[in-house]
Structures are given as structure tokens and as C-alpha cells.
Design a protein around this motif. Structure first.
Motif, PDB file in Angstrom:
ATOM      1  N   GLN A   5       0.841  -1.183   0.000  1.00 14.38           N
ATOM      2  CA  GLN A   5       0.000   0.000   0.000  1.00 14.38           C
ATOM      3  C   GLN A   5       0.886   1.246   0.000  1.00 14.38           C
ATOM      4  OE1 GLN A   5      -3.193   0.324  -0.177  1.00 14.38           O
ATOM      5  NE2 GLN A   5      -3.843  -1.783   0.061  1.00 14.38           N
ATOM      6  N   PRO A   6       0.521   2.277  -0.757  1.00 16.14           N
ATOM      7  CA  PRO A   6       1.300   3.515  -0.695  1.00 16.14           C
ATOM      8  C   PRO A   6       1.136   4.146   0.688  1.00 16.14           C
ATOM      9  CG  PRO A   6      -0.662   3.825  -2.020  1.00 16.14           C
ATOM     10  CD  PRO A   6      -0.586   2.364  -1.667  1.00 16.14           C
ATOM     11  N   PRO A   7       2.141   4.864   1.138  1.00 19.37           N
ATOM     12  CA  PRO A   7       2.036   5.478   2.465  1.00 19.37           C
ATOM     13  C   PRO A   7       0.855   6.446   2.525  1.00 19.37           C
ATOM     14  CG  PRO A   7       4.214   5.854   1.497  1.00 19.37           C
ATOM     15  CD  PRO A   7       3.382   5.157   0.480  1.00 19.37           C
ATOM     16  N   ASP A   8       0.191   6.454   3.641  1.00 17.83           N
ATOM     17  CA  ASP A   8      -0.929   7.356   3.867  1.00 17.83           C
ATOM     18  C   ASP A   8      -0.401   8.783   3.973  1.00 17.83           C
ATOM     19  OD1 ASP A   8      -3.461   8.326   4.520  1.00 17.83           O
ATOM     20  OD2 ASP A   8      -3.152   7.937   6.659  1.00 17.83           O
ATOM     21  N   LYS A   9      -1.011   9.700   3.236  1.00 15.71           N
ATOM     22  CA  LYS A   9      -0.562  11.095   3.215  1.00 15.71           C
ATOM     23  C   LYS A   9      -0.601  11.708   4.604  1.00 15.71           C
ATOM     24  CE  LYS A   9      -3.363  14.212   1.856  1.00 15.71           C
ATOM     25  NZ  LYS A   9      -4.268  15.136   1.223  1.00 15.71           N
ATOM     26  N   ASP A  10      -1.679  11.493   5.350  1.00 12.54           N
ATOM     27  CA  ASP A  10      -1.779  12.070   6.686  1.00 12.54           C
ATOM     28  C   ASP A  10      -0.734  11.500   7.630  1.00 12.54           C
ATOM     29  OD1 ASP A  10      -3.839  13.821   6.097  1.00 12.54           O
ATOM     30  OD2 ASP A  10      -5.389  12.353   6.596  1.00 12.54           O
ATOM     31  N   HIS A  11      -0.465  10.216   7.503  1.00 10.25           N
ATOM     32  CA  HIS A  11       0.567   9.599   8.344  1.00 10.25           C
ATOM     33  C   HIS A  11       1.941  10.191   8.017  1.00 10.25           C
ATOM     34  CE1 HIS A  11       2.454   6.684  10.923  1.00 10.25           C
ATOM     35  NE2 HIS A  11       3.257   6.331   9.947  1.00 10.25           N
ATOM     36  N   PHE A  12       2.162  10.476   6.749  1.00  9.23           N
ATOM     37  CA  PHE A  12       3.432  11.071   6.327  1.00  9.23           C
ATOM     38  C   PHE A  12       3.557  12.508   6.836  1.00  9.23           C
ATOM     39  CE2 PHE A  12       5.898  13.562   3.254  1.00  9.23           C
ATOM     40  CZ  PHE A  12       7.119  12.912   3.347  1.00  9.23           C
ATOM     41  N   LEU A  13       2.485  13.294   6.689  1.00  8.88           N
ATOM     42  CA  LEU A  13       2.528  14.695   7.082  1.00  8.88           C
ATOM     43  C   LEU A  13       2.440  14.892   8.589  1.00  8.88           C
ATOM     44  CD1 LEU A  13       0.251  16.257   4.329  1.00  8.88           C
ATOM     45  CD2 LEU A  13       2.742  16.400   4.514  1.00  8.88           C
ATOM     46  N   TYR A  14       1.746  13.999   9.269  1.00  9.31           N
ATOM     47  CA  TYR A  14       1.540  14.129  10.714  1.00  9.31           C
ATOM     48  C   TYR A  14       1.916  12.836  11.422  1.00  9.31           C
ATOM     49  CZ  TYR A  14      -1.332  17.830   8.735  1.00  9.31           C
ATOM     50  OH  TYR A  14      -1.778  18.898   8.013  1.00  9.31           O
ATOM     51  N   PRO A  15       3.204  12.500  11.446  1.00  8.47           N
ATOM     52  CA  PRO A  15       3.607  11.241  12.085  1.00  8.47           C
ATOM     53  C   PRO A  15       3.369  11.275  13.593  1.00  8.47           C
ATOM     54  CG  PRO A  15       5.525  12.569  11.589  1.00  8.47           C
ATOM     55  CD  PRO A  15       4.338  13.274  10.987  1.00  8.47           C
ATOM     56  N   ARG A  16       3.091  10.137  14.150  1.00  9.97           N
ATOM     57  CA  ARG A  16       2.888   9.995  15.600  1.00  9.97           C
ATOM     58  C   ARG A  16       3.845   8.945  16.123  1.00  9.97           C
ATOM     59  NH1 ARG A  16      -0.290  14.051  17.633  1.00  9.97           N
ATOM     60  NH2 ARG A  16      -1.978  14.421  16.194  1.00  9.97           N
ATOM     61  N   SER A  17       4.443   9.248  17.251  1.00  2.47           N
ATOM     62  CA  SER A  17       5.308   8.283  17.909  1.00  2.47           C
ATOM     63  C   SER A  17       4.516   7.592  19.003  1.00  2.47           C
ATOM     64  CB  SER A  17       6.517   8.992  18.525  1.00  2.47           C
ATOM     65  OG  SER A  17       7.280   9.609  17.526  1.00  2.47           O
ATOM     66  N   ARG A  18       4.959   6.414  19.374  1.00  2.93           N
ATOM     67  CA  ARG A  18       4.313   5.689  20.472  1.00  2.93           C
ATOM     68  C   ARG A  18       4.545   6.417  21.778  1.00  2.93           C
ATOM     69  NH1 ARG A  18       5.525  -0.706  19.630  1.00  2.93           N
ATOM     70  NH2 ARG A  18       3.958  -0.983  18.012  1.00  2.93           N
ATOM     71  N   TYR A  19       3.584   6.298  22.683  1.00  2.31           N
ATOM     72  CA  TYR A  19       3.713   6.872  24.012  1.00  2.31           C
ATOM     73  C   TYR A  19       4.373   5.842  24.915  1.00  2.31           C
ATOM     74  CZ  TYR A  19       2.648   8.917  28.484  1.00  2.31           C
ATOM     75  OH  TYR A  19       2.755   9.449  29.750  1.00  2.31           O
ATOM     76  N   ARG A  20       5.418   6.252  25.610  1.00  2.51           N
ATOM     77  CA  ARG A  20       6.171   5.313  26.430  1.00  2.51           C
ATOM     78  C   ARG A  20       6.200   5.690  27.913  1.00  2.51           C
ATOM     79  NH1 ARG A  20       8.906   2.129  22.671  1.00  2.51           N
ATOM     80  NH2 ARG A  20       9.218   3.161  20.685  1.00  2.51           N
ATOM     81  N   GLY A  21       5.476   6.713  28.301  1.00  3.15           N
ATOM     82  CA  GLY A  21       5.478   7.148  29.694  1.00  3.15           C
ATOM     83  C   GLY A  21       4.486   6.377  30.533  1.00  3.15           C
ATOM     84  N   GLU A  22       4.250   6.890  31.732  1.00  2.00           N
ATOM     85  CA  GLU A  22       3.265   6.291  32.634  1.00  2.00           C
ATOM     86  C   GLU A  22       1.885   6.473  32.012  1.00  2.00           C
ATOM     87  OE1 GLU A  22       1.324   7.172  36.999  1.00  2.00           O
ATOM     88  OE2 GLU A  22       3.347   7.871  36.589  1.00  2.00           O
ATOM     89  N   PHE A  23       1.175   5.369  31.799  1.00  2.00           N
ATOM     90  CA  PHE A  23      -0.097   5.453  31.093  1.00  2.00           C
ATOM     91  C   PHE A  23      -1.229   5.923  31.988  1.00  2.00           C
ATOM     92  CE2 PHE A  23      -4.230   3.905  29.837  1.00  2.00           C
ATOM     93  CZ  PHE A  23      -4.325   4.456  28.573  1.00  2.00           C
ATOM     94  N   THR A  24      -1.833   6.991  31.560  1.00  2.00           N
ATOM     95  CA  THR A  24      -3.147   7.425  32.033  1.00  2.00           C
ATOM     96  C   THR A  24      -3.811   8.022  30.795  1.00  2.00           C
ATOM     97  OG1 THR A  24      -2.514   9.694  32.597  1.00  2.00           O
ATOM     98  CG2 THR A  24      -2.269   8.045  34.351  1.00  2.00           C
ATOM     99  N   PRO A  25      -5.113   8.044  30.744  1.00  2.00           N
ATOM    100  CA  PRO A  25      -5.761   8.665  29.585  1.00  2.00           C
ATOM    101  C   PRO A  25      -5.339  10.130  29.405  1.00  2.00           C
ATOM    102  CG  PRO A  25      -7.362   7.397  30.839  1.00  2.00           C
ATOM    103  CD  PRO A  25      -6.083   7.415  31.638  1.00  2.00           C
ATOM    104  N   GLU A  26      -5.146  10.835  30.524  1.00  2.00           N
ATOM    105  CA  GLU A  26      -4.731  12.241  30.459  1.00  2.00           C
ATOM    106  C   GLU A  26      -3.330  12.374  29.877  1.00  2.00           C
ATOM    107  OE1 GLU A  26      -7.833  11.645  33.467  1.00  2.00           O
ATOM    108  OE2 GLU A  26      -5.864  10.749  33.266  1.00  2.00           O
ATOM    109  N   ASN A  27      -2.401  11.526  30.319  1.00  2.00           N
ATOM    110  CA  ASN A  27      -1.036  11.576  29.795  1.00  2.00           C
ATOM    111  C   ASN A  27      -1.005  11.247  28.311  1.00  2.00           C
ATOM    112  OD1 ASN A  27      -0.015  12.259  32.274  1.00  2.00           O
ATOM    113  ND2 ASN A  27       0.827  10.247  32.730  1.00  2.00           N
TER     114      ASN A  27
END
Length: 88
Positions: A5-27
Motif C-alpha cells: 500500500q502507498p504510504p498514507d498522506k496524513d501519516h506522512f505529514l503528521y507522524p505519531r510516535s508511540r507513548y512510552r510514559g506512565e499510562f493514564t488517559p490524560e497523559n
């Protein structure tokens, strides 16, 4: 074999990294807001550096984004339950 599949344009323009801190919905929500803030700052800096946006406008936009991030932090209650010794 299936074609890739070609890369998603939004994923390319707005990349997100995984969250690795203490998990809470607020964090998790604040982390997403912080990543969006950083992405927008990068675009503003690139526009200003490339001469597509005046410095004063770039400053004002960054200042507004900072205010939004601070409101997000306050609204989510991030950092409010820290012991007195841990606050900066």
C-alpha cells in the motif's frame, strides 16, 4: 503476492510516535497534543526560514500554539498531583 500500500498522506505529514510514559488517559491525550504542537512548530519554522512567513507572524502563531498547549495541560490536570519537591 500483494502489492504494498502507498504510504498514507496524513501519516506522512503528521507522524505519531508511540507513548512510552506512565499510562493514564490524560497523559496519552497530552502526549498527542504535544506531538501535534511540535509538528506545527516545525512547519512554522520551516515557513519562516524559507521566507514564506514573516518572523512576527511566526512568533504570534507559536505564541498562540503555546497558549493552547498550556490550556490543554491545565484542562487535563497534568502535573497537578506532583509532590512539592518535584515541581520545577
Amino acid at each position: 503476492m500483494s502489492a504494498e500500500q502507498p504510504p498514507d498522506k496524513d501519516h506522512f505529514l503528521y507522524p505519531r510516535s508511540r507513548y512510552r510514559g506512565e499510562f493514564t488517559p490524560e497523559n496519552l491525550a497530552f502526549n498527542a497534543n504535544l506531538q501535534e504542537f511540535a509538528q506545527k512548530i516545525g512547519y512554522i519554522c520551516a515557513l519562516e526560514t524559507g521566507g514564506k512567513m514573516p518572523s512576527k507572524e511566526a512568533y504570534q502563531r507559536i505564541k498562540e500554539l503555546w497558549k493552547e498547549l498550556k490550556l490543554s495541560k491545565h484542562g487535563l490536570g497534568i502535573g497537578e498531583n506532583q509532590p512539592d519537591g518535584d515541581s520545577p
